[in-house]
Structure formats: C-alpha cells, structure tokens
Design a protein around this motif. Sequence first.
Motif, PDB file in Angstrom:
ATOM      1  N   TYR A   1      32.477  77.165  58.486  1.00 21.40           N
ATOM      2  CA  TYR A   1      31.571  77.775  59.458  1.00 21.40           C
ATOM      3  C   TYR A   1      30.304  78.295  58.782  1.00 21.40           C
ATOM      4  O   TYR A   1      29.193  78.085  59.265  1.00 21.40           O
ATOM      5  CB  TYR A   1      32.287  78.908  60.191  1.00 21.40           C
TER       6      TYR A   1
ATOM      7  N   PRO B   1      31.572  85.863  66.387  1.00 22.35           N
ATOM      8  CA  PRO B   1      30.444  85.269  67.108  1.00 22.35           C
ATOM      9  C   PRO B   1      30.934  84.259  68.145  1.00 22.35           C
ATOM     10  O   PRO B   1      31.998  83.658  67.991  1.00 22.35           O
ATOM     11  CB  PRO B   1      29.633  84.577  66.020  1.00 22.35           C
ATOM     12  N   ALA B   2      30.145  84.051  69.172  1.00 24.76           N
ATOM     13  CA  ALA B   2      30.539  83.145  70.250  1.00 24.76           C
ATOM     14  C   ALA B   2      30.714  81.702  69.775  1.00 24.76           C
ATOM     15  O   ALA B   2      31.554  80.972  70.307  1.00 24.76           O
ATOM     16  CB  ALA B   2      29.510  83.199  71.369  1.00 24.76           C
ATOM     17  N   ASP B   3      29.954  81.294  68.768  1.00 24.10           N
ATOM     18  CA  ASP B   3      30.044  79.915  68.295  1.00 24.10           C
ATOM     19  C   ASP B   3      31.065  79.723  67.174  1.00 24.10           C
ATOM     20  O   ASP B   3      31.172  78.633  66.618  1.00 24.10           O
ATOM     21  CB  ASP B   3      28.664  79.423  67.845  1.00 24.10           C
ATOM     22  N   PHE B   4      31.843  80.738  66.843  1.00 28.57           N
ATOM     23  CA  PHE B   4      32.852  80.626  65.800  1.00 28.57           C
ATOM     24  C   PHE B   4      33.958  79.706  66.303  1.00 28.57           C
ATOM     25  O   PHE B   4      34.396  79.801  67.447  1.00 28.57           O
ATOM     26  CB  PHE B   4      33.418  82.006  65.454  1.00 28.57           C
ATOM     27  N   PRO B   5      34.465  78.786  65.454  1.00 26.85           N
ATOM     28  CA  PRO B   5      35.493  77.839  65.912  1.00 26.85           C
ATOM     29  C   PRO B   5      36.804  78.557  66.246  1.00 26.85           C
ATOM     30  O   PRO B   5      37.159  79.551  65.630  1.00 26.85           O
ATOM     31  CB  PRO B   5      35.661  76.901  64.722  1.00 26.85           C
ATOM     32  N   SER B   6      37.508  78.005  67.202  1.00 26.32           N
ATOM     33  CA  SER B   6      38.783  78.621  67.597  1.00 26.32           C
ATOM     34  C   SER B   6      39.870  78.244  66.598  1.00 26.32           C
ATOM     35  O   SER B   6      39.812  77.211  65.936  1.00 26.32           O
ATOM     36  CB  SER B   6      39.189  78.159  68.997  1.00 26.32           C
TER      37      SER B   6
END
Length: 93
Positions: free
Chosen positions: A60, A87-92
């Motif tokens: 990331y 953060p909203a764009d952090f991978p699940s």
Amino acid sequence: MPIFIDNTLKIRIFRSPLQGNIPWQRRKSNMRDKKLTPDMVPVIKLARELDYNYARIGAYFGINQGRIADVMKGRRFPNIPPASQLPADFPSA
C-alpha cells in the motif's frame, strides 16, 4: 564488435556494470523503496493491530516490509500513536 567463429557471426554485447551480465539481473531504478515518513506510521500501527500482514501494508505504501517491522519493533518513530481509522482507499484484509 562482431566475432567470427566457424563462419558463424557472433555478436558480443557489452552491458554497463549497473545492468548486470544477464538480462534478469538488470537493476530497475523504479524499484526503489519510498522513504518511511511519520505520516505513514499511525496507519501502519493500526493496520498491524487489525492483523493486516506486512506485505499488504508495504504494498500500500510502496515500502519494504522491513520498514514495517522497524515501526512495529519501535526502532522507527516509537512515540507516534496508531491512527483511529484506516484510510478509505486502504485494501481490505
């Protein structure tokens, strides 16, 4: 500089020392790690608390997994607390 051996034309290719002698040994300048910054540390600490693995966190941020380990072992930025959320764009996971 062409070399003739048994009537066969062989071409000797000279590469610079930075490229290596074999194509897969070539060094890529874009493969360099980004610098670990204090802004990354809270997210790294929270992601580890949430059981994200080092590889996913490193990918990331574009940093080496060793930098993640440095943060988690307190060798880098030990006084920075974890973030409250990822953060909203952090991978699940």
